[in-house]
Design a protein around this motif. Structure first.
Motif, PDB file in Angstrom:
ATOM      1  N   HIS A 160      -1.398 -51.858  16.307  1.00 34.72           N
ATOM      2  CA  HIS A 160      -1.409 -50.403  16.201  1.00 34.72           C
ATOM      3  C   HIS A 160      -2.297 -49.972  15.038  1.00 34.72           C
ATOM      4  O   HIS A 160      -2.550 -50.736  14.115  1.00 34.72           O
ATOM      5  N   GLU A 161      -2.742 -48.736  15.084  1.00 34.34           N
ATOM      6  CA  GLU A 161      -3.601 -48.203  14.036  1.00 34.34           C
ATOM      7  C   GLU A 161      -2.777 -47.758  12.831  1.00 34.34           C
ATOM      8  O   GLU A 161      -1.582 -47.498  12.930  1.00 34.34           O
ATOM      9  N   GLY A 162      -3.449 -47.639  11.685  1.00 34.99           N
ATOM     10  CA  GLY A 162      -2.841 -47.080  10.492  1.00 34.99           C
ATOM     11  C   GLY A 162      -2.039 -48.077   9.692  1.00 34.99           C
ATOM     12  O   GLY A 162      -1.896 -49.255  10.058  1.00 34.99           O
ATOM     13  N   ARG A 204       4.424 -42.303  13.189  1.00 35.34           N
ATOM     14  CA  ARG A 204       3.734 -42.748  14.396  1.00 35.34           C
ATOM     15  C   ARG A 204       4.721 -43.488  15.308  1.00 35.34           C
ATOM     16  O   ARG A 204       5.543 -44.271  14.832  1.00 35.34           O
TER      17      ARG A 204
END
Length: 378
Positions: A111-113, A126
């Motif tokens: 996943h991003e972040g 998120r």
């Protein structure tokens, strides 16, 4: 009667030698390149090399960067190691810190972040939307029960405040609970982690939340830990006692989906401000906080005293706890363990913000926490 939802966790293979079944299980799932997530101390010990010898047919790599109260940067480094290895699964191997990091390495890798953006209390939290890598867990301590939990506690890098990533998607697909992995623990760690397991069971039972299933597990977990902990500390190679503590640890973690109490709010504050071992922090606060809680739920203290075989019932439960701590070598006060009086305002601030005390048997104000910390200093 209101509607209530109940949920219980993952499949567990329990017993001496369970670690030897990991490779066959992963091969059945099509796993070829797992990443072992562990802590710095274990990464250098023979116990990890011995475990890796049972991973025939798998191309396993190791991320051994977990230490202390795990931070977000450790998770992100683990995710980088996952991608660099081209890993297709995660094996969590270690105590609560290593297992908490292992749970969310797969989140950060897919996943991003930053991982803290997935903490439940992030202002723009998120969601975990992608499928996570296959994850199995092997506990090497009997304390947090993180192997059966659906949350991961990760500290902010700068403030050391603990954040919680919570999702059923974090549950291990299989837990391999092998008491032989815990026999090498030093007595002080056995004692501190054991008090963590005992605190989980006791606080979850005392919580006013409605969950009779967890109440039964918590009482039995308390009974098992009360009987086994002194033996596990005194006789490190006693597999029966080690197995009992491993079971009590998992039972505590299963039970505390009912929630915990003010002991844990204090312990989380001590971890953030003083970087104190979580189990030790619980041990240093439990009798002070429970003595304050007792008048609210005296009948529950009678039940705890009954399962712990405390003569005289609930009125003597706190004295029994104090004696148990002395028996396993946990002595002293907060001040004798390095906590300073000038740190109390910050400890209070963090404890008040902590979610655990919301299910304490008595409501806790900032003034209550201040008094409890002062009492525990003496």
């Amino acid at each position: 009667m209101s509607l209530s939802s109940f949920s219980f966790p993952t499949a567990i293979l329990f017993g001496a030698g369970a670690r030897k079944e990991v490779a066959a299980h992963l091969r059945e799932q099509g796993v070829k390149r797992p990443l072992i997530v562990t802590d710095k101390a274990l990464a250098a010990l023979p116990v990890l090399a011995e475990f890796r010898s049972h991973l025939a047919g798998l191309d396993a790599a190791v991320y051994g960067g977990v230490f202390g109260n795990p931070t977000a940067s450790q998770v992100m480094e683990g995710a980088a190691a996952f991608r660099a290895h081209g890993a297709d699964a995660v094996i969590g191997f270690g105590g609560g810190a290593a297992l908490d990091v292992a749970k969310v390495v797969g989140v950060a890798a897919t996943h991003e972040g930053d991982i803290l953006e997935y903490a439940w209390d992030h202002p723009k939290v998120r969601p975990i939307t992608h499928e996570l890598p296959y994850f199995v867990a092997l506990p090497t301590t009997a304390g947090t029960g993180s192997e059966v939990g659906r949350s991961a506690v990760v500290s902010e890098n700068d403030t050391h405040l603990k954040r919680i990533v919570f999702s059923a998607k974090l549950l291990a697909k299989r837990v391999f609970a092998d008491p032989e992995l815990t026999t090498g623990l030093p007595s002080a760690i056995t004692a501190a982690t054991g008090m963590d397991a005992l605190t989980h069971n006791i606080e979850s039972y005392l919580s006013p939340a409605y969950h009779p299933l967890c109440d039964g597990i918590a009482l039995e977990g308390t009974r098992i830990a009360a009987r086994a902990l002194p033996t596990a500390v005194r006789e490190p190679a006693n597999l029966a006692a080690r197995g009992d503590m491993l079971m009590a640890s998992m039972m505590g973690a299963i039970a505390f989906q009912k929630d915990l109490g003010a002991v844990h709010s204090c312990a989380h504050a001590l971890g953030a401000v003083c970087d104190m071992h979580h189990g030790l922090a619980n041990a240093l606060m439990i009798d002070t906080v429970l003595a304050w809680n007792q008048q609210a739920v005296p009948q529950k203290f009678d039940e705890l005293a009954h399962v712990c075989q405390v003569p005289g019932g609930g009125a003597n439960f706190i004295a029994w706890l104090e004696q148990l701590k002395r028996e396993i070598g946990i002595t002293g006060t907060l001040s004798s363990h390095g906590v300073k009086a000038q740190q109390i305002p910050r400890l209070v601030e963090i404890a008040v913000a902590d979610i655990c005390h919301q299910t304490n048997p008595r409501p806790c104000t900032a003034q209550d926490f201040e008094r409890l910390f002062h009492e525990a200093m003496q």
